[in-house]
Structures are given as structure tokens and as C-alpha cells.
Write an enzyme that holds these catalytic residues in place. Structure first.
Site, mmCIF file in Angstrom:
data_model
loop_
_atom_site.group_PDB
_atom_site.id
_atom_site.type_symbol
_atom_site.label_atom_id
_atom_site.label_comp_id
_atom_site.label_asym_id
_atom_site.label_seq_id
_atom_site.Cartn_x
_atom_site.Cartn_y
_atom_site.Cartn_z
ATOM 1 N N LEU A 112 3.500 66.861 84.466
ATOM 2 C CA LEU A 112 4.270 65.902 85.258
ATOM 3 C C LEU A 112 5.492 65.385 84.513
ATOM 4 O O LEU A 112 6.520 65.098 85.109
ATOM 5 C CB LEU A 112 3.388 64.717 85.666
ATOM 6 N N ASP A 139 7.334 45.922 79.507
ATOM 7 C CA ASP A 139 8.151 47.133 79.592
ATOM 8 C C ASP A 139 8.487 47.441 81.054
ATOM 9 O O ASP A 139 8.456 48.587 81.486
ATOM 10 C CB ASP A 139 7.438 48.309 78.945
#
Length: 388
Positions: A22, A139
Site C-alpha cells: 500500500l 501528528d
């Protein structure tokens, strides 16, 4: 097998069968895998040997993955399992068949309905994690927000990825964000923190202050600015310059960057991007609610935004509230004054002729005056004759 070798489809990783890659980055690779027992596909993040060989990181990953496994929210990607394969740590997470917001931004700003949906979903996830579990993401950025889109482009599902994993590693994810990824890792240079991550960090992170959900709110506001304009809040190229910007520079006006954004959004973002956490919205939900109202109808936000101090430690007490755009008087553009007219003397005063009624009212008084004068003259004549 080395870190540079990608796993081929069909490879068995602790019982999980690899379907395809991915995404990849400095922390490792992310694979779509078949669950060993359930009819389900998961995302397996296989960490690099460099990260996996850090004893402190391994200990923190175990502790934090235990916490993250308890986060059950529709806008947070679930953590399922962890283990080790060929000397490399792995962790499996919920697989989202979608695309990250960072990839969407390569085509320019997002639609207003997309911005609202993403902001609402991420805000709900951040508030839940902090209120229920005292977990801070630290984040939040476009590459870590996955969305599923409908045929008309409407956002149907919003999922926040890498919740705490980057913090546990001491490095920040900044991957390319291929469709379906859950965050693909950092650049792997130095500390692993990239300029891409610095673009969304709140000032208190650099000052080593205690962080809470308002730290994530700041990062979400940076992301909202980027979704609305197609560019980052601060455009400096180095981490040091971005640090200076977050600490000292006032955020640019979003309505000045994009004329399609109403000025009321400036007031909302100004509060969410305040240098000091106590001057921001108490919750991300309040921020997203005001943002939604400003974008849809353009009214003044429900909560005023405080001004930005020159430095997060500057000033004391409660700062005065910013007025909304509806409360600010509209300043007309400057125009030269017309020349003052020259002085002209007023015309001579003239009394109008009395009307007939006024004349009639004066006749009795005039007759009396004549009679009195005549009487005085007769009396004076008599006196003269007698004396003479």
C-alpha cells in the site's frame, strides 16, 4: 531479507497473507493482508530494522499499542494486533479503502463540503481520544487523514491514522499516502522528523510544554487552512524556519489567500492557531462547529478569537477578544475631499410688506396715537393764550 526488499504477494507474515503493497517510507512499509482466520482484510505496518532494533522504541510501542487498541471510535483507525517477523516489528490496523487528504490536495483546494466533513470527523476523533483516554495524536496532517468518497465526490467516511504510533517511535510519519494507506512513515533522516511534519506542529511542542487536545487542534487548523487554499499555512522550506514561523509569525489570512473563503473564517482560524494553547478553543468540536457555521452561512463565530502575542510566553492575563467581522466597521476607501466653496456675503435683509390683516390690526393703535397728539397740542395752545 533486507529493509529494501518488499514482500511479494502471498508472503506469510505471522499468519497474515500479503495481498499487495500500500505504501512505504522511512519507518517501513504498509501492506494489505488477509486475516489468518477471519474473512477480513487488514493493513499491516512492517517497521524497518532500524526502528525495530531500538530497545526503547520496542518498549514504548508495546505500551502505546495497548492504549491505542482501546480507542473505539468511528473516525479512528483501529489497532488490532502486533508481533515480530524476521527481526522486524509489525502492527495490524483497520484497512480503509480510500485516499488520504494529502493525495486529494495534489489537485488543489478541497470543496467546502469536503472540508467541513473532514474537520468534523477529525475533531470528533481528537476530542474522544483526549477526553476518554488522555491520548494526544501529535501528528495530525493531511497524509494521516483517510477519506472514502462517494460518486459525487462527497466525503462518506473520515478516519484518522497513525494515532500515536509516530509519537511512540519518536519519529513522525510523512509518507506519500497511497490509497488505503494508514500512514507510511517518515523520511528516515536524522531524527526522522521531516519538514512536512514541522508544517503542522504547535508552538508548545517546540518549547517542550505540556500538550493536550489543543495541540492537535492547532495541527487540525493548519490542515484546514491547507484544504481551503491548496497551500500550507507557512511555506518556509526548512524545519528551522518553520519552527520560527510557528513560534513567532502571525498566520496569514485565509480569505486573503483564497477569495472564495469568507472573512469570518479568518476569525475562527485565528483562534485555533493562537500561539498559546489557552487562547484556542477548549475543544476541537467547538472549533469545527464555528468553522462549519462560517463556511456555510458566513455569520460571526460563536466564540471570539484572541489576538496572537509576539511569542507564546509574551503577555499576561486574558487577552482582549477579537471582534467578529460583522462587528468591525467597514472602512471606506480613501478619496480626496471636495474643494470648499468660496465665501459669499449673505444678501441684504429685506422685510416683507405687511399683510392686509396686519395692516388692519395696526389702525386702532394709530388713531389713538393721533388723538393723544392732538389733545396735547390743544392744551399747549390754551396755556399760551392765557399766559399771553
Amino acid at each position: 531479507m533486507t529493509d529494501g526488499d518488499q514482500l511479494a504477494p502471498g508472503t506469510d507474515v505471522s499468519g497474515y497473507r500479503v495481498v499487495r503493497l500500500l505504501g512505504s517510507g522511512g519507518m517501513g512499509e504498509v501492506y494489505l493482508v488477509e486475516h489468518p482466520r477471519l474473512p477480513r482484510r487488514d493493513a499491516l505496518k512492517l517497521l524497518s530494522r532500524r526502528v525495530s532494533g531500538d530497545a526503547e522504541f520496542r518498549e514504548r510501542l508495546v505500551g502505546e499499542s495497548d492504549i491505542l487498541a482501546r480507542l473505539h471510535h468511528r473516525n479512528i483507525i483501529r489497532v488490532y494486533d502486533r508481533g515480530e517477523f524476521d527481526g522486524r516489528l509489525w502492527i495490524t490496523m483497520e484497512y480503509i479503502d480510500g485516499v488520504d487528504v494529502g493525495a486529494l490536495l495534489t489537485n488543489g483546494p478541497l470543496r467546502v463540503d469536503q472540508v467541513i466533513a473532514v474537520a468534523d470527523g477529525v475533531a470528533a476523533a481528537l476530542d474522544y481520544a483526549w477526553t476518554r483516554h488522555r491520548v494526544v495524536h501529535r501528528d495530525v496532517k493531511p497524509a494521516n487523514i483517510l477519506v472514502s468518497l462517494g460518486a459525487d465526490g462527497a466525503v462518506e467516511e473520515v478516519s484518522l491514522a497513525d494515532f500515536g504510533i509516530a509519537r511512540a517511535a519518536g519519529v513522525a510519519a510523512d509518507g506519500a499516502g497511497a490509497p488505503g494507506t494508514v500512514g507510511s512513515g517518515s523520511s528516515g533522516s536524522g531524527s526522522g522528523v521531516t519538514a512536512g511534519t514541522f508544517a503542522y506542529l504547535a508552538p508548545e511542542v517546540f518549547d517542550d510544554h505540556v500538550t493536550d487536545v489543543r495541540t492537535d487542534e492547532y495541527a487540525l487548523a493548519c490542515t484546514v487552512f491547507e484544504m481551503l487554499t491548496g497551500r500550507r499555512l507557512f511555506t518556509s522550506r526548512t524545519a528551522a524556519a518553520l519552527m520560527r514561523d510557528h513560534l513567532l509569525a502571525p498566520p496569514p489570512s485565509v480569505s486573503a489567500v483564497s477569495r472564495l473563503v469568507p472573512p469570518t473564517v479568518d476569525v475562527v482560524l485565528a483562534r485555533a492557531l493562537a500561539k498559546r494553547p489557552e487562547q484556542r478553543y477548549p475543544t476541537c468540536a467547538q472549533f469545527s462547529a464555528d468553522l462549519r457555521a462560517a463556511l456555510r452561512t458566513g455569520p460571526a463565530p460563536t466564540l471570539p478569537a484572541p489576538p496572537h502575542p509576539a511569542h507564546p510566553t509574551a503577555g499576561a492575563g486574558v487577552a482582549p477578544a477579537w471582534p467578529s467581522s460583522a462587528q468591525v466597521p467597514q472602512v471606506q476607501p480613501f478619496a480626496a475631499r471636495p474643494a470648499a466653496p468660496q465665501y459669499q456675503a449673505p444678501p441684504a435683509q429685506q422685510h416683507p410688506a405687511p399683510s392686509g390683516r396686519q395692516q388692519a390690526s395696526r389702525l386702532p393703535a394709530l388713531a389713538i396715537s393721533v388723538a393723544v397728539a392732538a389733545s396735547i397740542a390743544v392744551i399747549a395752545l390754551i396755556v399760551v393764550l392765557l399766559v399771553g
